[in-house]
Design an enzyme around this catalytic site. Structure first.
Site, mmCIF file in Angstrom:
data_model
loop_
_atom_site.group_PDB
_atom_site.id
_atom_site.type_symbol
_atom_site.label_atom_id
_atom_site.label_comp_id
_atom_site.label_asym_id
_atom_site.label_seq_id
_atom_site.Cartn_x
_atom_site.Cartn_y
_atom_site.Cartn_z
ATOM 1 N N SER A 10 0.857 -1.191 0.000
ATOM 2 C CA SER A 10 0.000 0.000 0.000
ATOM 3 C C SER A 10 0.886 1.232 0.000
ATOM 4 O O SER A 10 1.661 1.447 0.942
ATOM 5 C CB SER A 10 -0.898 0.023 1.240
ATOM 6 N N HIS A 35 -1.083 -1.347 -4.360
ATOM 7 C CA HIS A 35 -2.368 -1.021 -3.732
ATOM 8 C C HIS A 35 -2.454 0.484 -3.483
ATOM 9 O O HIS A 35 -1.586 1.065 -2.841
ATOM 10 C CB HIS A 35 -2.470 -1.795 -2.414
ATOM 11 N N ASP A 37 -4.734 3.484 -1.959
ATOM 12 C CA ASP A 37 -5.838 3.771 -1.037
ATOM 13 C C ASP A 37 -6.396 5.160 -1.305
ATOM 14 O O ASP A 37 -5.715 6.157 -1.090
ATOM 15 C CB ASP A 37 -5.337 3.678 0.411
ATOM 16 N N MET A 39 -9.141 7.925 -0.302
ATOM 17 C CA MET A 39 -10.016 8.303 0.824
ATOM 18 C C MET A 39 -10.554 9.710 0.616
ATOM 19 O O MET A 39 -9.865 10.567 0.056
ATOM 20 C CB MET A 39 -9.221 8.247 2.128
ATOM 21 N N HIS A 68 -8.299 0.888 -4.200
ATOM 22 C CA HIS A 68 -9.247 0.648 -3.105
ATOM 23 C C HIS A 68 -9.966 1.956 -2.810
ATOM 24 O O HIS A 68 -9.385 2.866 -2.220
ATOM 25 C CB HIS A 68 -8.437 0.140 -1.895
ATOM 26 N N MET A 70 -12.260 4.177 -0.883
ATOM 27 C CA MET A 70 -12.957 4.378 0.401
ATOM 28 C C MET A 70 -13.644 5.733 0.305
ATOM 29 O O MET A 70 -13.274 6.699 0.985
ATOM 30 C CB MET A 70 -11.943 4.321 1.546
ATOM 31 N N MET A 139 -11.342 -6.000 5.192
ATOM 32 C CA MET A 139 -10.589 -5.033 6.000
ATOM 33 C C MET A 139 -10.352 -5.619 7.386
ATOM 34 O O MET A 139 -11.295 -6.031 8.062
ATOM 35 C CB MET A 139 -11.378 -3.733 6.162
ATOM 36 N N ASP A 177 -6.566 -6.659 4.146
ATOM 37 C CA ASP A 177 -5.976 -5.315 4.181
ATOM 38 C C ASP A 177 -6.052 -4.733 5.583
ATOM 39 O O ASP A 177 -7.143 -4.532 6.116
ATOM 40 C CB ASP A 177 -6.756 -4.429 3.191
HETATM 41 C C1 DX5 Z 1 -6.462 1.458 5.471
HETATM 42 C C2 DX5 Z 1 -5.957 1.088 4.107
HETATM 43 C C3 DX5 Z 1 -4.844 0.107 4.115
HETATM 44 C C4 DX5 Z 1 -3.598 0.591 4.821
HETATM 45 C C5 DX5 Z 1 -2.787 -0.580 5.248
HETATM 46 O O1 DX5 Z 1 -7.639 2.174 5.360
HETATM 47 O O2 DX5 Z 1 -6.984 0.532 3.322
HETATM 48 O O3 DX5 Z 1 -4.512 -0.307 2.793
HETATM 49 O O4 DX5 Z 1 -2.818 1.438 4.037
HETATM 50 O O5 DX5 Z 1 -1.720 -0.115 5.992
HETATM 51 P P1 DX5 Z 1 -0.916 -1.064 6.996
HETATM 52 O O6 DX5 Z 1 -0.404 -2.202 6.204
HETATM 53 O O7 DX5 Z 1 0.134 -0.156 7.519
HETATM 54 O O8 DX5 Z 1 -1.915 -1.503 8.058
HETATM 55 ZN ZN ZN Z 2 -6.491 -0.446 1.284
#
Ligand code: DX5
Ligand code: ZN
Length: 232
Positions: A10, A35, A37, A39, A68, A70, A139, A177
């Protein structure tokens, strides 16, 4: 069928001032996907990156970009992420207003279709959608931030979804994840995962450590190791 374990770093845990270099470095270090993320400060309490960043990173790797989302609403942004170069587009079952329409939209754009669930959402929420997806993302932290601890109670959900996938007879990736490290990676794979997202565990220690970090996450689950030890 559970496939060989694939690792998806990620980039949330990468150095944002040099993301292109970071993506190239984890690609060279043996990652299987990247990956990303996304948000929105509404669906989750944090803001990260948008489609322009996906577009900017696209030339830096040949690996699939695993996006991903969110965000809510999600539908108005799907086509933009597809055009930007996403290969897998994952939306949350909780995002609304009509997840079936969201998944069909991703499919219509020729991208791999992913569905994700927050820790509080039961596996049953995705049962009616299993025929529409190529990937389920479980998750194991509450989405919003990297660096949180793995929520162990999600292991049973992973196993339940592994059974659901196997019963479907379809080829569906089971991605986990949040809070993945060498130890929780083994637990997640034993429970049925075959794709692991790892932010902190990949990017710790600087560029020289990435290959070893990724290698540690790929280690087989404990019971496989025991079986291998018995047969040798
Ligand atoms: C959280 C994200 C994850 C996050 C994982 O909302 O979806 O992908 O970046 O990070 P680590 O591996 O540090 O828990
Ligand atoms: Zn993620």
């Amino acid at each position: 069928m559970q496939q060989a374990v694939r690792i998806a770093p990620s980039i949330l845990a990468a150095d944002f001032s040099r993301l292109g270099d970071e993506v190239r470095a984890v690609t060279a270090a043996g990652a299987d996907l990247i990956h990303v993320d996304v948000m929105d400060g509404h669906f989750v309490p944090n803001l990260t990156i948008g489609p322009d960043m996906v577009k900017a990173l696209r030339p830096h790797t040949t690996l699939p970009l695993d996006v991903h989302l969110m965000i809510a609403p999600v539908d108005p942004f799907i086509a933009t992420f597809a055009e930007a170069g996403a290969d897998i587009i994952t939306a949350h079952v909780e995002a609304g207003p009509d997840i079936r329409r969201t998944l069909e939209l991703v499919r219509s754009l020729g991208k791999k279709v992913g569905i994700s669930l927050k820790p509080a959402t039961p596996a049953a929420a995705i049962q009616p959608l299993i025929g529409l997806v190529d990937l389920v993302l479980v998750m194991t932290v509450n989405p919003g931030f990297g660096g949180q601890s793995f929520i162990t109670s999600q292991l049973d959900k992973i196993t339940e979804i592994r059974r659901m996938i196997d019963a479907s007879g379809r080829m569906i990736d089971l991605e986990v994840d949040g809070g993945i490290n060498a130890e929780t990676a083994r637990a997640a794979v034993s429970a049925g995962a075959d794709m692991l997202v790892a932010g902190s565990a990949t990017f710790k220690g600087g560029v020289g450590a990435y290959a070893a970090n990724i290698g540690r996450l790929r280690a087989p689950p404990d019971d496989t190791r025991r079986a291998a030890a018995r047969s040798s």
